[in-house]
Design an enzyme around this catalytic site. Structure first.
Site, PDB file in Angstrom:
ATOM      1  N   GLY A 150      70.914  98.987   8.859  1.00 25.76           N
ATOM      2  CA  GLY A 150      71.666  99.876   9.414  1.00 25.76           C
ATOM      3  C   GLY A 150      71.328 101.221   8.952  1.00 25.76           C
ATOM      4  O   GLY A 150      70.883 102.258   9.422  1.00 25.76           O
TER       5      GLY A 150
ATOM      6  N   GLU B 276      40.769 111.544  13.660  1.00 29.52           N
ATOM      7  CA  GLU B 276      39.711 111.485  12.666  1.00 29.52           C
ATOM      8  C   GLU B 276      39.006 109.973  12.829  1.00 29.52           C
ATOM      9  O   GLU B 276      38.390 109.756  11.832  1.00 29.52           O
ATOM     10  CB  GLU B 276      40.198 111.865  11.097  1.00 29.52           C
ATOM     11  CG  GLU B 276      40.916 113.236  11.144  1.00 29.52           C
ATOM     12  CD  GLU B 276      39.924 114.183  10.735  1.00 29.52           C
ATOM     13  OE1 GLU B 276      38.754 113.836  10.406  1.00 29.52           O
ATOM     14  OE2 GLU B 276      40.256 115.530  10.756  1.00 29.52           O
TER      15      GLU B 276
ATOM     16  N   THR C 149      37.876 116.717  20.879  1.00 28.51           N
ATOM     17  CA  THR C 149      38.159 115.717  21.506  1.00 28.51           C
ATOM     18  C   THR C 149      38.347 116.336  22.889  1.00 28.51           C
ATOM     19  O   THR C 149      38.972 117.610  23.330  1.00 28.51           O
ATOM     20  CB  THR C 149      39.680 115.336  21.108  1.00 28.51           C
ATOM     21  OG1 THR C 149      39.093 114.610  20.033  1.00 28.51           O
ATOM     22  CG2 THR C 149      40.158 114.347  22.142  1.00 28.51           C
TER      23      THR C 149
END
Lengths: 706, 706
Positions: free
Chosen positions: A464, A487, A198
């Site tokens: 909560g 990927e 990348t």
């Protein structure tokens, strides 16, 4: 949340009985919810109730209903993968080394170091060596990855970077000389490495990468260069701190004798040393920066790499699909840039298989925590009665039970994918390669998107206490989030599925054979495209709706119609818009088609798994969740089915009603169904999700210091 | 993602032209997407294209399309609230004090201290005093809260705990003596305090609280006790570190002279000092523990409180709605426990108003970052052309443009709610109280759920760069997540809306008047419940679909049908199941009803806002997003509309097509629409979301060290 209007004819007759004198009109239309209204709006103790309590309990509390007899051990044994033993070794190792457990609060830098220690410990101390399984027995590799990811997902990803990406690129894209030189160092963690594909400006469009590797025939070297900041290698795992090598993806440039000077041979991978093996200093020409904090996975040291005339030996080209000779000539067994690029990327499909599989592992953990807590937690209840479990509320069943069904569905689908992948790695059968490629793209996209959404629903459904970090939903969500992107971005992967479907569609009309996964389409194109059967579209019986044949038909009908209609729309629009414009104009449609197909495939595998189960109790339970999976999906897209009258209005209502009823039934065996995932408390860790429910609250209070 | 099958008649005629000799059959049905398929699957440079490029660009790239002329300044000025000035003071103060900015990595304990310094700085140094606005001018208070939340949401919540919850309980539930004694200390932050309502085992069911306050007539004191661990006050903001006082909600027990010994007067609030004002040590009998790490909001110090015979003066009872005399007699202006409890909780509705408003503030920030980046980011493109912005892809428009439309819709709806709330605080008009109560419950639930989902979509739509912590989606999501739970769990709040609707329904048939927000139902019950008009159900023209009357009618028709049908179902089921069982059996239906109603109210307010806009360009843009909001919602529930033939099949398709087209149109003014939110770069902060798009990447690379 779609909802079909409930038709009623009682409107006129009943409403007219409503009057002001409430005392005398206890039975008019809106009296009924009154007690509940008062309770909720004023938090009042209601007036004594007159209805039959045993009936209420029968309908909303699980205890009194005749339950399906599920034996957890039997179901669990049916579910269990072949490689449970090595997963248990992973769990045992980390359990025995509490100092390796990731604490709730840890700085990025400490987390990275801890993660490295965890990985080194696993390999050198526990002697679990994932690398040899990457090629030899990928199913075992994925089992280790899932187990390790449940210890800390950062560790799972760091292991994936080292063995599947960096190591996998050497094994799959290189040749014997590379294996001989690097195997030992990668395996032992002496050579931590990166997978540098990348770039800052190019993620999905790998073809657009701009880093170059120019061959210099004078020195017999490649020169790696980052031509501009847009081409900086970005998000590279292991780069910021630990990596010593990187598989760098770059355009191979060969000198030519014409005026152009160089010729672009397409993207290839090169082994580039990035840090000195001894001093660990970045090597000359390699600029490394830390990509910094991420939403999650902060135990992984992602970095950015910029190359300035970095010279590497010619031998560092990973040359399985294309090689350069000493004199600068290019040779390849594959005829074109596109074939070579396809083969290169094709070898990386294992990452997607692993992500789909691990994503379902995350979903199992989250669903277990949320469901156990929802059984434990009580809030409100019938008048003068104890409070009931929040999982007894229809709305809570609606949130969690189809999710539990999907978790089972994905379990069988991802196991199937792993099997196919292993088969492919052995046989290299071309048809199987195509099949695994599309199936891994589709399941990775579908499962990771579903898990990501579900993690948020799990947190919300625990209120909560779901927000306490110790109960894990935050870190699970933050770590898993990027599964949707790396990927292969899910939106891009689903388009690859659509592309494959269109290829199959084309294939059919050429008379060729269809890949296994798509074989249903062959039939469907002939059968399903006629008008829906006006008789069956009105069948509403439970037997019919729970018949696998009906369910499969509904899924496949939808996929086939979507495929046929999008092909037609693409043709229509291409005249004015060209191929790219037409594709974009139909993009939502294409994505829906891909999802529909993936759902069909998952259902088919699930039905087969139910059929193959020999334990009767387990089979009944699996059939139940399989039916819920199927009908919930049909209901979610009921507009589509209604619009072509595949189901008549009353059948739509029957499907909805049955979905709610099946959710209620699944709730009654929900404890057994999550127990059958067989996740030890060491893996679950969340105090509200431990197996011994009665200890959950006390664990939780002790943990804060009471 | 629902999808109506696209009908086609070309099936037989076109498919037959498909043959094996591909070269001679360039025009058969599936040739068209071929180039795109090759590009995506093999990342190949495609063969030269023959289509008309200017047409593609016209249809997928924004540049060439005639744009709506939106002037950002005009639109922004129309949107701007009355209290922008004080928000700018908040921004300026924090901009001038960079040492008060929360860094990406900070430990829990440091974060809490920083958050306290931020709040003290705001109050004492910038002299912005939120407390006086809590009652005097709540709109101004909410504006400060939104601005402060955009600096760090922990600060926003810590401020809310101090002024709205702790301070608000003193002002709204106490009397003059309390205001005189505590106002100054709360205002100046000398008295940091807590709001101690929630217990470990009771969140939503406040009526089930078990902490007790027993009056001791001998000493004229109340004795506060935690009877068991289930009643430990849990998640109490400001308790773990900073709080000196707490408003403790407990059952008031008065001695009686009968055999029972004490009488339970229901839940009341009491001021309990928890730490010594000087030494800051916990006071005797008060056990305090740290609730620890949370998914987000770690700048807020949530703690757990356990009381052992803690004695407080009688004067510490917050006595607005009920008081105890020196001799132990109880007096109240309200006749019953339920009325007192309702009045007490009713005073706390401001918190929900603030959350709905602030949640939309978070959505504005996230949508701005995601949309600006999606305009900037380019990936793939038509053959031989530059890559296009990812926001030019239909799938990306589908993800982000309806979200942008909703952000606008919620902007007007939450501003409207704030106005109504201010009006209510002035007039105390009973009808208005009911109206604001239901509207705040509905909008809080609907807006916070929508924002939570959208934050995940925003992250995904920015791919890998969305995963960088510096780009903020992680912290926005983690901090905002609990908005869905606190101040009333969304599922419980939606039931309150449903309850209110059923009350209104009852009211109508008694001939009473309807609250303003529901007035449409009066008409609807008469008009809408007849069968849909078979003529208008076929109208498909854009003018008709974009007519506010059609849109409102569709929304209201749906709500009315759901209301009428659920009332009928409740009646039917109550016979066998009783009130509680029937309510539970219809719970999904009731929640859908509540959401449908909230959507109707939002649309009505949005349409009115468009009407009232006098700037022509802004009006056109607002009309566009309003239409997208309306039609996207109708499309999302198309199954419902189809099932009762409110829309015919072709009309459903027309709605879908128009939704896609409007998304495309909104994309063309998306930059202007987010700029009009007028969020300075100081507030946005994410490098990929800054206003000057050309700087985004360089900011991003510089930030990691290049």
């Amino acid at each position: 949340m779609a909802h079909i209007f409930m038709a009623t004819n009682s409107r006129n007759s009943t409403n007219r009985t409503a009057r002001d004198d409430e005392g005398n009109q206890q039975k008019h239309i809106i009296t009924v919810p009154w007690r509940r209204i008062e309770r909720l709006s004023l938090h009042l103790n209601p007036s004594p109730n007159h209805h039959n309590l045993s009936q209420i309990e029968m309908l909303i509390c699980a205890g009194r209903v005749k339950k399906i007899d599920v034996k957890v051990a039997e179901l669990s044994s049916f579910m269990r993968g072949k490689h449970r033993d090595i997963q248990e070794r992973v769990f045992e190792y980390f359990k025995s080394r509490p100092e390796l457990q990731t604490p709730l609060e840890i700085s990025k830098d400490e987390h990275r170091e801890l993660c490295m220690r965890q990985l080194v410990g696993l390999v050198r101390e526990a002697n679990i060596r994932p690398f040899k399984y990457v090629v030899e027995d990928p199913a075992k590799y994925f089992a280790i990855a899932e187990a390790v990811g449940s210890v800390d997902m950062s560790l799972g990803i760091k292991m994936g970077v080292q063995y599947s990406l960096w190591g996998g690129s050497v094994l799959n894209l290189g040749s014997k000389k590379h294996r001989d030189k690097y195997f030992e160092g990668i395996d032992s963690m002496d050579y931590p490495g990166c997978f540098a594909m990348t770039e800052l400006h190019h993620g999905s469009n790998v073809q657009g990468l701009q880093t170059v590797a120019t061959f210099d025939p004078l020195t017999d070297e490649f020169i790696i260069d980052t031509p501009n900041d847009r081409a900086i290698k970005w998000w590279i795992g292991n780069a910021a701190v630990h990596g010593k090598f990187a598989s760098v993806f770059a355009k191979l440039m060969l000198p030519t004798h014409d005026t152009k000077g160089v010729s672009d041979m397409g993207v290839h991978a090169f082994i580039v040393p990035i840090r000195d093996l001894r001093s660990h200093e970045p090597l000359p020409g390699v600029e490394i920066h830390d990509c910094g904090h991420k939403v999650g996975l902060n135990g992984v040291d992602n970095g950015a790499l910029k190359f300035r005339s970095v010279r590497i030996p010619r031998d560092n080209l990973l040359n399985r699909f294309g090689d350069v000779s000493r004199d600068g000539n290019y040779t390849s067994s594959l005829p074109s840039i596109s074939k070579r690029f396809g083969a290169t990327l094709g070898e990386l499909v294992g990452g997607r298989v692993g992500l789909a599989y691990s994503s379902n592992g995350v979903l199992k953990i989250a669903a277990t925590i949320a469901i156990r807590y929802s059984l434990l937690r009580q809030q409100f209840g019938p008048p003068k009665q104890p409070e009931i479990s929040i999982l007894d509320y229809q709305s809570h069943q609606h949130k969690l039970m189809p999710m539990l069904a999907s978790t089972y569905a994905f379990h069988f689908a991802t196991l199937h994918l792993v099997d196919k992948y292993c088969e492919m790695k052995k046989s290299h059968d071309e048809e199987l390669v195509g099949d695994v490629h599309a199936l891994s793209a589709g399941l990775k996209a579908y499962v990771t998107s579903y898990t990501a959404k579900s993690l948020s629903i799990c947190r919300e459904s625990c209120g909560g206490h779901g927000y306490a970090a110790v109960n894990r939903f935050g870190s699970l969500r933050n770590d898993h989030d990027i599964f949707q992107t790396f990927e292969g971005d899910n939106t891009v992967l689903l388009q690859q599925v659509a592309i494959d479907l269109l290829k199959q569609y084309k294939q059919k009309f050429r008379g060729g054979s269809l890949a296994v996964t798509w074989s249903y389409l062959k039939e469907s194109m002939n059968t399903y495209l006629s008008q829906p059967n006006p008789v069956t579209s009105r069948w509403e019986g439970e037997d019919h709706l729970r018949d696998p044949n009906f369910q499969l038909d509904a899924f496949r009908y939808r996929t086939s119609r979507l495929l046929q209609s999008v092909a037609s729309r693409l043709q229509k629009h291409s005249k004015a818009l060209g191929g790219f414009g037409a594709w974009n104009r139909c993009l939502n449609h294409l994505l829906t088609l891909a999802e529909s197909h993936v759902e069909s495939v998952i259902l088919e595998i699930f039905i087969e798994a139910v059929r193959s189960c020999s334990d009767e109790g387990s089979k009944v339970a699996l059939k139940l969740v399989c039916d819920l999976y199927a009908l919930d999906r049909i209901w979610n897209d009921i507009g589509t089915y209604r619009n072509v009258d595949y189901v008549a209005p009353n059948k739509a209502k029957a499907i909805h009603k049955l979905t709610e009823y099946l959710s209620f039934q699944v709730r009654n065996v929900a404890k057994e169904l999550v127990d059958a995932f067989d996740l030890p408390d060491y893996v679950i860790r969340a105090p509200i999700g431990l197996q011994a429910a009665d200890e959950a609250y006390s664990q939780y209070t002790q943990q804060v210091g009471f």
